[in-house]
Design an enzyme around this catalytic site. Structure first.
Site, PDB file in Angstrom:
ATOM      1  N   GLU A  34      17.990 -38.906 -29.696  1.00 19.81           N
ATOM      2  CA  GLU A  34      16.833 -39.384 -30.456  1.00 19.81           C
ATOM      3  C   GLU A  34      17.071 -39.249 -31.959  1.00 19.81           C
ATOM      4  OE1 GLU A  34      14.539 -41.163 -30.424  1.00 19.81           O
ATOM      5  OE2 GLU A  34      12.831 -40.601 -29.225  1.00 19.81           O
ATOM      6  N   ASP A  35      16.444 -40.120 -32.717  1.00 22.10           N
ATOM      7  CA  ASP A  35      16.533 -39.964 -34.162  1.00 22.10           C
ATOM      8  C   ASP A  35      15.576 -38.879 -34.652  1.00 22.10           C
ATOM      9  OD1 ASP A  35      14.391 -41.540 -33.422  1.00 22.10           O
ATOM     10  OD2 ASP A  35      14.589 -42.978 -35.050  1.00 22.10           O
ATOM     11  N   ARG A  66      16.253 -49.125 -41.597  1.00 20.54           N
ATOM     12  CA  ARG A  66      17.049 -48.430 -40.573  1.00 20.54           C
ATOM     13  C   ARG A  66      18.513 -48.310 -40.991  1.00 20.54           C
ATOM     14  NH1 ARG A  66      13.945 -48.219 -35.737  1.00 20.54           N
ATOM     15  NH2 ARG A  66      12.602 -50.030 -35.405  1.00 20.54           N
ATOM     16  N   PHE A  69       6.791 -38.758 -44.381  1.00 12.07           N
ATOM     17  CA  PHE A  69       7.181 -40.032 -43.778  1.00 12.07           C
ATOM     18  C   PHE A  69       8.615 -40.349 -44.207  1.00 12.07           C
ATOM     19  CE2 PHE A  69       7.587 -44.262 -42.485  1.00 12.07           C
ATOM     20  CZ  PHE A  69       6.584 -44.537 -41.582  1.00 12.07           C
ATOM     21  N   ASP A  75       8.710 -35.973 -33.259  1.00  9.41           N
ATOM     22  CA  ASP A  75       7.522 -35.727 -34.080  1.00  9.41           C
ATOM     23  C   ASP A  75       6.462 -35.077 -33.183  1.00  9.41           C
ATOM     24  OD1 ASP A  75       5.505 -35.791 -35.932  1.00  9.41           O
ATOM     25  OD2 ASP A  75       5.464 -37.953 -36.191  1.00  9.41           O
TER      26      ASP A  75
HETATM   27  C1  PRP Z   1      10.063 -43.250 -32.930  1.00  7.21           C
HETATM   28  C2  PRP Z   1      11.313 -42.399 -32.809  1.00  7.21           C
HETATM   29  C3  PRP Z   1      11.065 -41.592 -31.566  1.00  7.21           C
HETATM   30  C4  PRP Z   1       9.570 -41.396 -31.578  1.00  7.21           C
HETATM   31  C5  PRP Z   1       9.263 -40.025 -32.067  1.00  7.21           C
HETATM   32  O1  PRP Z   1      10.236 -44.348 -32.115  1.00  7.21           O
HETATM   33  O2  PRP Z   1      12.474 -43.180 -32.686  1.00  7.21           O
HETATM   34  O3  PRP Z   1      11.433 -42.288 -30.397  1.00  7.21           O
HETATM   35  O4  PRP Z   1       9.015 -42.397 -32.461  1.00  7.21           O
HETATM   36  O5  PRP Z   1       7.898 -39.791 -32.101  1.00  7.21           O
HETATM   37  P1  PRP Z   1       7.092 -38.802 -31.120  1.00  7.21           P
HETATM   38  O6  PRP Z   1       7.850 -37.502 -31.036  1.00  7.21           O
HETATM   39  O7  PRP Z   1       5.797 -38.638 -31.848  1.00  7.21           O
HETATM   40  O8  PRP Z   1       6.944 -39.447 -29.785  1.00  7.21           O
HETATM   41  P2  PRP Z   1       9.500 -45.757 -32.257  1.00  7.21           P
HETATM   42  O9  PRP Z   1       8.535 -45.877 -31.116  1.00  7.21           O
HETATM   43  O10 PRP Z   1       8.966 -45.932 -33.639  1.00  7.21           O
HETATM   44  O11 PRP Z   1      10.691 -46.793 -31.954  1.00  7.21           O
HETATM   45  P3  PRP Z   1      12.043 -47.118 -32.743  1.00  7.21           P
HETATM   46  O12 PRP Z   1      13.081 -46.111 -32.295  1.00  7.21           O
HETATM   47  O13 PRP Z   1      12.398 -48.514 -32.305  1.00  7.21           O
HETATM   48  O14 PRP Z   1      11.763 -47.017 -34.232  1.00  7.21           O
END
Ligand code: PRP
Length: 177
Positions: A98-99, A164, A151, A102
């Protein structure tokens, strides 16, 4: 290197990420000694980090990708699969990449989903961890950097699908939101 005009400041540099990926790659391959894990990247944010990380894993590792969207249902978080894994993960060890973590909702539901698909073991590695955002009880097994509740964009992280491609993690300017 010139900073993107919408970036307030750099939080984690390209060099810091590269160095941390070397350490993580070593730790992760020690953990998986004797077996071939599957790195599962969650699209799209995990792509730059996954690419950097796997280059630093000396042992064999496979890759697969999933795209999910999670939303809060009446009692728990539900997950909708937009793109499913290509191969079987039955009895395999999975490294979920995961990136950012949160609230933790995404990795919690995806981890459960991977176990329901027959995974033997699911471990999580995240480039960034924002502990102040946590709403559910879940944590990564390996974390690149713990960051404050701001953010952030870059290195896979977007704002309205942009930024990105930035080679660093930065705080977005208020004027860009
Ligand atoms: C973002 C990120 C994680 C998630 C983290 O994904 O890549 O998957 O939110 O948030 P959380 O811990 O509150 O669940 P997003 O749905 O924005 O998709 P993306 O990777 O395509 O940007």
């Amino acid at each position: 290197m010139e900073l993107h005009p919408d970036v307030e400041r750099v939080l984690v540099s390209d060099e810091q990420i590269a160095n941390r990926c070397k350490e993580l790659g070593k730790e992760i391959s020690e953990y998986y000694k004797g077996e071939v894990p599957i790195a599962v990247g969650l699209l799209k944010g995990s792509v730059p980090f996954l690419a950097q990380l796997v280059k630093n894993v000396p042992g064999d590792i496979e890759m697969d990708f999933m795209d999910v969207s999670s939303y809060s249902g009446t009692e728990s978080t539900e997950v909708k699969i937009i793109k499913d894994l290509e191969g079987s993960i039955r009895d395999r060890s999975i490294l979920l990449v995961e990136d950012i973590i949160d609230t933790g909702k995404t990795i919690k539901v995806v981890k459960e989903l991977l176990y329901s698909k027959g995974a033997k073991d699911v471990k999580i590695v995240a480039l960034l961890d924002k502990p102040e955002g946590r709403k559910v009880d879940v944590d990564a097994d390996w974390v690149g950097f713990v960051i404050p509740d701001e953010f952030v964009i870059g290195y896979g992280l977007d704002y309205n699908q942009r930024y990105r491609n930035l080679p660093y993690v930065g705080v977005i300017k208020k004027s860009a939101i």
